[in-house]
Design a protein around this motif. Structure first.
Motif, short mmCIF file in Angstrom:
data_model
loop_
_atom_site.label_atom_id
_atom_site.label_comp_id
_atom_site.label_asym_id
_atom_site.label_seq_id
_atom_site.Cartn_x
_atom_site.Cartn_y
_atom_site.Cartn_z
N THR A 138 -2.28 -15.00 0.99
CA THR A 138 -1.34 -15.13 2.11
C THR A 138 -0.20 -14.11 1.96
OG1 THR A 138 -0.05 -16.84 0.96
CG2 THR A 138 -1.84 -17.58 2.41
N GLN A 139 -0.05 -13.53 0.77
CA GLN A 139 0.99 -12.53 0.55
C GLN A 139 0.58 -11.13 1.02
OE1 GLN A 139 2.62 -12.69 -3.54
NE2 GLN A 139 1.35 -14.53 -3.81
N LEU A 140 -0.71 -10.95 1.31
CA LEU A 140 -1.21 -9.63 1.65
C LEU A 140 -0.50 -8.97 2.84
CD1 LEU A 140 -5.09 -9.49 1.14
CD2 LEU A 140 -3.34 -8.07 0.07
N PRO A 141 -0.26 -9.67 3.94
CA PRO A 141 0.39 -9.01 5.08
C PRO A 141 1.73 -8.36 4.72
CG PRO A 141 -0.55 -11.10 5.78
CD PRO A 141 -0.67 -11.05 4.29
N GLU A 142 2.51 -9.01 3.87
CA GLU A 142 3.79 -8.45 3.47
C GLU A 142 3.60 -7.23 2.57
OE1 GLU A 142 7.00 -9.12 4.40
OE2 GLU A 142 5.91 -10.27 5.93
N ILE A 143 2.61 -7.29 1.67
CA ILE A 143 2.35 -6.17 0.78
C ILE A 143 1.85 -4.96 1.56
CG2 ILE A 143 0.94 -5.36 -1.16
CD1 ILE A 143 0.97 -8.23 -2.20
N LEU A 144 1.02 -5.21 2.58
CA LEU A 144 0.49 -4.11 3.39
C LEU A 144 1.58 -3.37 4.14
CD1 LEU A 144 -2.79 -5.75 4.73
CD2 LEU A 144 -2.64 -3.69 3.32
N LYS A 145 2.71 -4.01 4.37
CA LYS A 145 3.83 -3.34 5.03
C LYS A 145 4.44 -2.24 4.14
CE LYS A 145 5.22 -7.35 7.81
NZ LYS A 145 6.29 -8.35 8.05
N CYS A 146 4.11 -2.29 2.85
CA CYS A 146 4.62 -1.30 1.89
C CYS A 146 3.58 -0.24 1.55
CB CYS A 146 5.07 -2.00 0.61
SG CYS A 146 6.44 -3.15 0.84
N THR A 147 2.46 -0.24 2.24
CA THR A 147 1.40 0.73 1.98
C THR A 147 1.06 1.51 3.24
OG1 THR A 147 -0.43 -0.78 2.47
CG2 THR A 147 0.44 -0.80 0.22
N GLY A 148 0.49 2.68 3.02
CA GLY A 148 0.11 3.53 4.14
C GLY A 148 0.64 4.94 3.94
N ALA A 149 -0.23 5.93 4.15
CA ALA A 149 0.13 7.32 3.90
C ALA A 149 1.28 7.80 4.78
CB ALA A 149 -1.09 8.21 4.10
N ASP A 150 1.50 7.13 5.91
CA ASP A 150 2.59 7.53 6.79
C ASP A 150 3.96 7.15 6.23
OD1 ASP A 150 1.90 4.81 7.12
OD2 ASP A 150 2.87 4.74 9.08
N LEU A 151 3.99 6.41 5.12
CA LEU A 151 5.25 5.98 4.53
C LEU A 151 5.78 6.93 3.46
CD1 LEU A 151 4.60 2.13 4.19
CD2 LEU A 151 5.83 3.35 6.00
N ILE A 152 5.05 8.00 3.16
CA ILE A 152 5.54 9.03 2.25
C ILE A 152 5.45 10.39 2.92
CG2 ILE A 152 4.97 7.75 0.15
CD1 ILE A 152 2.49 9.55 -0.14
#
Length: 343
Positions: A138-152
């Motif tokens: 259930t924590q995955l949605p929040e963690i996914l907000k911190c991932t993604g190549a567009d964030l660097i």
């Protein structure tokens, strides 16, 4: 001898004769350097006039400098400073090279390879703190907000992040880069025939001396996933290029009857689950091969094979599980040309 690197999800072994005579008219002699670095083993074999052309202290000084920049397991490394920062860090040449190539591969693979997966790797228990029980998803949605190549992004000489929680993991490409850096150092010292291996990632150039035979690389495969038994699957020959493998049968745990592997799908945040057991990539350099092998694992058999066939830099060999549970393999057209011809 067979080299079986420690800590790789899949093992590639070098098939080397026990001894090679140096009594021909050629002045080249065989030299070997091996040891432990980057949480795994390394082994180098080269043919040169004397052993002083490349030495173990030279190799280990280079590996230490790579760790200072790229290792998650080195306190104070540049990558760890980036991960701990709110905004980012000024890059050195090593971090810039690896991150730039990783971002290119992310775009080309449509996100199947993504260095911002570090929070997900840690969440599933494959980071510095290991777990062997499936976490609360259930924590995955929040963690996914911190991932993604567009964030660097790169701005001048800095690697920057859009959110403080963004962290990167270069384990899927940095060992390939380490192999390339060692190979470049060897070539700068006038050596044209060598094999470099770090943690199972391999780069070769030239031929064995004095025989003139092609370099041989053995690809291993699981005979039985449950027992982690290993058998030699195929042998390929090459006089240039790099070979790396990503697989799911060495770094995993079982929780409530489910196999959780260290290979994460950046799109879903979950452990990759498809028919593929391993993908072996042949490419001009080890960083490229290393960067793509995980991506093809995530794509699955059909999409991965089609992608590799269309990419002029890649050839690939796939081991997969069929619907009836038996293990099979296939490869791109170009990879089939690498298989050792039986006499």
């Amino acid at each position: 001898m067979i080299l079986r690197p420690i800590g790789k999800s899949f093992i590639i072994c070098l098939l080397l004769p026990a001894a090679i005579s140096c009594n021909s008219s050629a002045t080249l002699h065989e030299f070997k350097i091996d040891g432990h670095a980057q949480g795994t083993t390394y082994a180098i074999k080269f043919y040169a006039v004397d052993s002083l052309q490349v030495t173990k202290p030279m190799v280990e000084a280079l590996l230490d400098s790579l760790n200072e920049s790229l290792s998650l397991y080195k306190d104070g490394s540049l990558i760890n400073r980036f991960n701990a920062s709110d905004r980012g860090v000024k890059m050195d040449e090593m971090l810039r090279t690896v991150v730039t190539r990783a971002m290119e591969i992310t775009k080309d693979s449509k996100g199947f390879s993504d260095i911002t997966v570090q929070p997900l790797v840690a969440f599933w228990g494959f980071g510095a703190k290991r777990i062997e029980t499936e976490p609360d998803t259930t924590q995955l949605p929040e963690i996914l907000k911190c991932t993604g190549a567009d964030l660097i992004y790169i701005k001048r000489d800095s690697l920057l992040k859009k959110k403080p929680c963004v962290k990167i993991d270069l384990n899927g490409i940095a060992q390939g880069y380490s192999v390339d850096r060692i190979a470049a150092m060897i070539e700068r010292h006038g050596i044209e025939n060598y094999i470099v291996e770090v943690g199972g990632e391999i780069r070769v150039k030239g031929k064995k001396k004095p025989s003139g035979r092609m370099m041989e690389i053995g690809i291993e495969s699981p005979a039985d996933f449950e027992d982690d038994e290993i058998v030699l699957k195929k042998i390929i020959t090459a006089d240039k290029g790099a070979v790396t493998t990503s697989g799911n049968f060495h770094k995993y745990y079982e929780s409530h009857g489910k196999i959780i592997t260290h290979l994460i799908d950046p799109h879903t945040g979950r452990s990759i689950s498809n028919e593929l057991i391993s993908v072996t990539i042949y490419a001009p350099d080890a960083m490229t091969a290393d960067g793509y092998d995980h991506a093809l694992m995530g794509m699955g058999m059909k999409q991965g094979l089609e992608f590799a066939e269309k990419n002029p830099l890649l050839d690939a060999y796939f081991i997969y599980s069929k619907a009836d549970g038996t293990i099979a393999d296939t490869a791109t057209t170009g990879f089939y040309q690498l298989f050792k011809k039986e006499k």
